[in-house]
Design a protein around this motif. Structure first.
Motif, mmCIF file in Angstrom:
data_model
loop_
_atom_site.group_PDB
_atom_site.id
_atom_site.type_symbol
_atom_site.label_atom_id
_atom_site.label_comp_id
_atom_site.label_asym_id
_atom_site.label_seq_id
_atom_site.Cartn_x
_atom_site.Cartn_y
_atom_site.Cartn_z
ATOM 1 N N GLY A 176 0.793 -1.226 0.000
ATOM 2 C CA GLY A 176 0.000 0.000 0.000
ATOM 3 C C GLY A 176 0.826 1.277 0.000
ATOM 4 O O GLY A 176 0.272 2.359 -0.185
ATOM 5 N N ASP A 177 2.157 1.190 0.177
ATOM 6 C CA ASP A 177 3.004 2.389 0.163
ATOM 7 C C ASP A 177 2.859 3.139 -1.160
ATOM 8 O O ASP A 177 2.635 4.344 -1.179
ATOM 9 C CB ASP A 177 4.490 2.023 0.342
ATOM 10 C CG ASP A 177 4.907 1.874 1.791
ATOM 11 O OD1 ASP A 177 4.057 2.089 2.682
ATOM 12 O OD2 ASP A 177 6.081 1.539 2.028
ATOM 13 N N GLY A 233 -1.582 0.326 -11.322
ATOM 14 C CA GLY A 233 -2.299 -0.849 -10.812
ATOM 15 C C GLY A 233 -1.438 -1.861 -10.078
ATOM 16 O O GLY A 233 -1.942 -2.887 -9.623
ATOM 17 N N GLU A 234 -0.153 -1.598 -9.960
ATOM 18 C CA GLU A 234 0.752 -2.524 -9.272
ATOM 19 C C GLU A 234 1.102 -1.969 -7.891
ATOM 20 O O GLU A 234 1.500 -0.817 -7.765
ATOM 21 C CB GLU A 234 2.038 -2.730 -10.068
ATOM 22 C CG GLU A 234 1.852 -3.322 -11.446
ATOM 23 C CD GLU A 234 1.424 -4.777 -11.447
ATOM 24 O OE1 GLU A 234 1.429 -5.415 -10.371
ATOM 25 O OE2 GLU A 234 1.095 -5.283 -12.521
ATOM 26 N N ASP A 235 0.952 -2.799 -6.871
ATOM 27 C CA ASP A 235 1.329 -2.419 -5.506
ATOM 28 C C ASP A 235 2.823 -2.673 -5.358
ATOM 29 O O ASP A 235 3.259 -3.801 -5.124
ATOM 30 C CB ASP A 235 0.522 -3.236 -4.496
ATOM 31 C CG ASP A 235 0.722 -2.776 -3.061
ATOM 32 O OD1 ASP A 235 1.775 -2.172 -2.757
ATOM 33 O OD2 ASP A 235 -0.175 -3.035 -2.245
ATOM 34 N N ARG A 268 4.076 -4.025 -1.943
ATOM 35 C CA ARG A 268 3.790 -5.457 -1.792
ATOM 36 C C ARG A 268 4.800 -6.288 -2.583
ATOM 37 O O ARG A 268 5.283 -7.309 -2.126
ATOM 38 C CB ARG A 268 2.368 -5.771 -2.258
ATOM 39 C CG ARG A 268 1.976 -7.238 -2.091
ATOM 40 C CD ARG A 268 0.570 -7.517 -2.578
ATOM 41 N NE ARG A 268 -0.417 -6.572 -2.114
ATOM 42 C CZ ARG A 268 -1.077 -6.674 -0.960
ATOM 43 N NH1 ARG A 268 -0.854 -7.682 -0.167
ATOM 44 N NH2 ARG A 268 -1.963 -5.769 -0.615
ATOM 45 N N TRP A 269 5.133 -5.814 -3.796
ATOM 46 C CA TRP A 269 6.100 -6.539 -4.619
ATOM 47 C C TRP A 269 7.470 -6.563 -3.953
ATOM 48 O O TRP A 269 8.112 -7.614 -3.877
ATOM 49 C CB TRP A 269 6.185 -5.916 -6.014
ATOM 50 C CG TRP A 269 7.137 -6.642 -6.909
ATOM 51 C CD1 TRP A 269 6.875 -7.791 -7.611
ATOM 52 C CD2 TRP A 269 8.503 -6.304 -7.165
ATOM 53 N NE1 TRP A 269 8.013 -8.175 -8.300
ATOM 54 C CE2 TRP A 269 9.023 -7.285 -8.042
ATOM 55 C CE3 TRP A 269 9.338 -5.280 -6.752
ATOM 56 C CZ2 TRP A 269 10.325 -7.257 -8.498
ATOM 57 C CZ3 TRP A 269 10.643 -5.251 -7.213
ATOM 58 C CH2 TRP A 269 11.126 -6.235 -8.076
#
Length: 172
Positions: free
Chosen positions: A46-47, A52-54, A57-58
């Motif tokens: 969520g940073d 569309g890519e978190d 999280r990646w």
């Protein structure tokens, strides 16, 4: 494609046709662009969400799954993005299996039996036990667990029935 042509392409760019998924490559590229824009490395889900890519999280998944990356991916993450593998303290504890949970409750039942001399545990009783090398104190709903074991007596494995019977379980 002929092997000779493939080797020529790999001499030019070893990652021209990577073996990892395109989604991984896409997130890598987006994080690289994010860093090149002078922004800090996103480290938590969520940073930063971009196209569309978190990205947080990646990055977290890369750090936690470091051992599953290829050597080339590890090098790219470390040298290009400055990502390092997660330390042992950062890695989540392994999930407890049902067998682990049963064994923990059994230890609580043994403790109760040794202290009280019986297994007539009140339904709402909570037993405190100390577990693990770090001596963590846990609270287990022993009364409910003992009641559940009684009601499941017909389907419990014989070794579990024997263990509970040894410490005074009344089955009716």
């Amino acid at each position: 494609m002929p092997a000779e042509r493939r080797e020529q392409l790999e001499d030019i760019d070893p990652s021209w046709c990577p073996s990892w998924p395109v989604e991984w490559q896409r997130c890598f590229h987006l994080v690289r662009l994010h860093l090149e824009a002078g922004r800090p490395l996103p480290t938590s889900p969520g940073d930063v969400v971009h196209q569309g890519e978190d990205l947080g999280r990646w990055v977290r998944s890369v750090r936690l799954g470091w051992d599953n990356l290829t050597t080339a991916q590890q090098w790219m993450c470390e040298q290009v993005l400055g990502i390092e593998p997660a330390t042992e303290e950062e890695k989540p504890q392994p999930r407890r299996t049902q067998a682990d949970k049963w064994a923990l409750n059994y230890e609580a039942a043994k403790q109760f039996f040794e202290r009280e001399g019986h297994l007539r545990v009140p339904r709402k009783h909570v037993e405190r036990i100390v577990v693990g090398e770090d001596q963590e104190e846990r609270e287990l709903r022993l009364g409910a667990w003992v009641g559940n074991q009684r009601s499941r007596a017909a389907t419990l494995p014989p070794e579990r029935v024997d263990l509970l019977s040894t410490i005074g379980m009344r089955w009716s």
